[in-house]
Design a protein around this motif. Structure first.
Motif, mmCIF file in Angstrom:
data_model
loop_
_atom_site.group_PDB
_atom_site.id
_atom_site.type_symbol
_atom_site.label_atom_id
_atom_site.label_comp_id
_atom_site.label_asym_id
_atom_site.label_seq_id
_atom_site.Cartn_x
_atom_site.Cartn_y
_atom_site.Cartn_z
ATOM 1 N N GLU A 1 -16.458 6.034 67.517
ATOM 2 C CA GLU A 1 -17.588 6.961 66.835
ATOM 3 C C GLU A 1 -18.947 6.096 67.564
ATOM 4 O O GLU A 1 -19.065 5.016 67.441
ATOM 5 C CB GLU A 1 -17.893 6.552 65.337
ATOM 6 N N LEU A 2 -19.645 7.125 68.195
ATOM 7 C CA LEU A 2 -20.896 6.467 68.982
ATOM 8 C C LEU A 2 -22.070 6.835 68.118
ATOM 9 O O LEU A 2 -22.214 7.882 67.403
ATOM 10 C CB LEU A 2 -20.814 7.379 70.223
ATOM 11 N N ALA A 3 -23.083 5.966 68.219
ATOM 12 C CA ALA A 3 -24.367 6.030 67.917
ATOM 13 C C ALA A 3 -25.447 6.858 68.587
ATOM 14 O O ALA A 3 -25.058 6.928 69.733
ATOM 15 C CB ALA A 3 -24.932 4.729 67.136
ATOM 16 N N ASP A 4 -26.681 7.177 68.199
ATOM 17 C CA ASP A 4 -27.661 7.480 69.207
ATOM 18 C C ASP A 4 -27.973 6.589 70.105
ATOM 19 O O ASP A 4 -28.146 5.306 69.862
ATOM 20 C CB ASP A 4 -28.926 7.803 68.313
ATOM 21 N N SER A 5 -27.990 6.973 71.285
ATOM 22 C CA SER A 5 -28.261 6.027 72.531
ATOM 23 C C SER A 5 -28.584 6.630 73.782
ATOM 24 O O SER A 5 -28.549 7.984 74.091
ATOM 25 C CB SER A 5 -26.676 5.291 72.711
ATOM 26 N N SER A 6 -28.934 5.995 74.831
ATOM 27 C CA SER A 6 -29.172 6.329 76.289
ATOM 28 C C SER A 6 -29.055 5.309 77.100
ATOM 29 O O SER A 6 -28.822 3.890 76.702
ATOM 30 C CB SER A 6 -30.607 6.982 76.329
ATOM 31 N N TRP A 7 -29.487 5.475 78.439
ATOM 32 C CA TRP A 7 -29.322 4.341 79.502
ATOM 33 C C TRP A 7 -30.798 3.725 79.839
ATOM 34 O O TRP A 7 -31.205 3.032 80.508
ATOM 35 C CB TRP A 7 -28.640 4.518 80.612
ATOM 36 N N GLY A 8 -31.634 4.294 78.814
ATOM 37 C CA GLY A 8 -33.102 3.787 78.924
ATOM 38 C C GLY A 8 -33.558 2.501 78.548
ATOM 39 O O GLY A 8 -32.683 1.795 77.780
ATOM 40 N N SER A 9 -34.564 2.169 78.436
ATOM 41 C CA SER A 9 -35.062 0.734 77.750
ATOM 42 C C SER A 9 -34.905 0.888 76.401
ATOM 43 O O SER A 9 -34.882 1.735 75.585
ATOM 44 C CB SER A 9 -36.767 0.806 78.111
ATOM 45 N N GLY A 10 -34.370 -0.227 75.928
ATOM 46 C CA GLY A 10 -33.746 -0.596 74.659
ATOM 47 C C GLY A 10 -32.180 0.269 74.211
ATOM 48 O O GLY A 10 -31.985 0.232 73.314
ATOM 49 N N LYS A 11 -32.056 1.039 75.385
ATOM 50 C CA LYS A 11 -30.760 1.665 75.108
ATOM 51 C C LYS A 11 -30.583 2.751 73.971
ATOM 52 O O LYS A 11 -29.784 3.236 73.538
ATOM 53 C CB LYS A 11 -29.641 0.598 74.966
#
Length: 518
Positions: A375-385
């Protein structure tokens, strides 16, 4: 290298190629110059590398993401003509530098002339009809996997679900049209994710996508099916990726490499070497190509050793063969790091010599480098992920703009388009006005504009672009909503001429609104 010395597992290199639409939106210092620099210093060298590898029998060397908006520029006739002119100008500037009184400037001029001449020859042989024929040729060799993505590179978690679905399906259709194949893998813009997107991917025929390492809690040694789907998320291994490119360290900062930031303003070239991280521009030493080769080999050896040890360690930890994924922006290799293309080719040739199996994300999925569901949470590869770069307080005005423009566009389209929507797009004639409303909306909400504002990188340009496309959307919608169809069509045609992209975008495929949620 004997079979007994084979390193367990697989290494995968993923490159993400992207630029926002820049044609006819300024030239220098912000605008088309970005495209031409990246084309000359990154995309041409990368394709040369892949052609050489393919000629030598290498297959499945990397997963290459090319966003639809970049692909549109590489195919655009105006961009192709502009690129040829840019390359010719590069050569002319080099000729002037080569006869300068200053010996360092003369040496720089000779280097630049040779590089420009090679680029012109390459461009004439392989790119004169745009990027797609060159990409199709590479795909026929199986040297790489091609990753697609949604139209215009939107930050998907913040996008209206209907527009999210539409942009993804249209992006994959765009890839099919250009390259003759529909990608099974994608680079999700900004590696952004929110729960439920795996269902969108599954329904679009996407089997795998990229996330950043922290999204998988740092355990990137296997791909993971997301939730109850069979769509696999592969994570970027930061231990390996940051070896090359990190906010504080990495190979491009070596003193022998060409300095990215320091210009000779008389020629526009960069004839200096890094020299030292704390050395001011005025004290940078001239670039010396004789110092570079040893540094590249040192960094190739270091990276290969890092991959080798990482595969051994992760395989031992898992008790099975592990996967290591390194992912970078394509523009690192040649633009930000002048020597990057040479390093890249040497790495790909030396990895198998070290007993390391190289493959793509597709081969990793096929060969079972997949673990248990997650199960994945809200995320990105930007600052703070997280999402702060695209929805933080510094870009609150753009978040609000995107929401308002999207609502305006979808409300207007629901009045124009037949009720069946995407269920039967061939039953009604194509509506070019509706197409343009969607085209301008997608240009408004692309992720580049808030990123550039958050990072204070040409922030004014980014805001101007967002508001310009928002204005186009609104004025077409206003005329359409008022029943002034001729005026709406005229406005749509004018904006269409200004930005000649995504000609196959078809508003009839927009999902219909679920009025029970209204």
């Amino acid at each position: 290298m004997s079979a007994a010395e084979r390193v367990p597992g697989q290494f995968t290199l993923v490159l993400h190629s992207h630029l926002p639409w820049l044609i006819n939106h300024g030239r220098w210092p912000v605008g088309e110059e970005w495209l031409y620099q990246s084309w000359a210093h990154c995309y041409l060298p990368l394709q040369r590398i892949l052609r050489r590898l393919a000629d030598d029998g290498y297959t499945d060397q990397l997963s290459l993401g090319i966003t639809p908006v970049l692909a549109a520029q590489l195919d655009d006739p105006a961009a192709v003509a502009g690129m040829y002119e840019w390359l010719a100008d590069w050569q002319l500037r080099a000729m002037e530098a080569a006869i300068d009184d200053d010996p360092d400037r003369r040496a720089s001029g000779h280097r630049e002339y040779r590089a420009a001449a090679a680029a012109l020859d390459d461009f004439a042989q392989h790119w004169q009809h745009g990027g797609s024929p060159a990409i199709r040729d590479l795909l026929s060799t199986s040297v790489m996997e091609l990753l697609g993505g949604p139209l215009a590179h939107p930050f998907q978690p913040l996008l209206d679900p209907r527009l999210r679905e539409f942009s993804l399906h249209e992006g994959l259709a765009d890839a099919q049209l250009r390259w003759g194949t529909r990608p099974s893998g994608i680079w999700a813009p900004e590696c952004a994710y929110t729960p439920g997107m795996e269902s969108l991917y599954r329904d679009a025929g996407v089997s795998h996508f990229m996330v950043d390492g922290p999204t998988l809690h740092g355990d990137t040694a296997l791909g993971r099916p997301v939730a109850d789907s069979d769509v696999v998320a592969f994570g970027r291994d930061l231990t390996v990726s940051y070896r090359v490119w990190s906010p504080k360290s990495g190979y491009p900062g070596h003193g022998a490499y060409r300095d990215f930031h320091t210009y000779d303003h008389q020629t526009g070239f960069k004839p200096f070497r890094v020299t030292g991280k704390s050395v001011p521009p005025a004290a940078k030493k001239p670039y010396d190509p004789t110092l570079v080769d040893a540094a590249i080999d040192t960094h190739v050896d270091d990276f290969v050793a890092c991959i080798r040890q990482r595969l051994i360690d992760e395989s031992a930890r898992l008790g099975r063969d592990a996967l290591v994924v390194a992912a970078f922006d394509t523009e690192l290799f040649g633009h930000w790091w002048h020597e990057g293309p040479i390093w890249l080719e040497r790495v790909l040739r030396r990895l198998p010599e070290a007993g390391i199996t190289v493959g793509t994300l597709a081969t990793a999925r096929r060969d079972g480098y997949v673990g248990d569901p997650v199960e994945l949470a809200d995320s990105s590869w930007g600052s703070g992920k997280d999402w702060r770069v695209w929805e933080g307080p510094q870009v609150a005005h753009l978040v609000q703009l995107n929401r308002e423009v999207t609502d305006t566009a979808l409300d207007s389209l629901d009045k124009r388009l037949p009720a069946h929507g995407s269920a039967d797009p061939g039953a009604d004639p194509r509506d070019l006005t509706a197409d343009q409303i969607l085209r301008e909306t997608l240009m408004t909400v692309q992720s580049d504009w808030p990123f550039m504002v958050s990072k204070d990188t040409a922030a004014g340009y980014a805001q101007d672009r967002a508001y310009k496309h928002a204005h186009a959307t609104r004025e077409i919608c206003t005329a359409s909503d008022a029943g002034r169809d001729a005026r709406a069509a005229s406005l749509a045609a004018g904006w269409r001429r200004a930005d000649n992209l995504f000609g196959a975008l078809d508003a009839r495929r927009l999902p219909t609104r679920d009025w029970s949620e209204k």
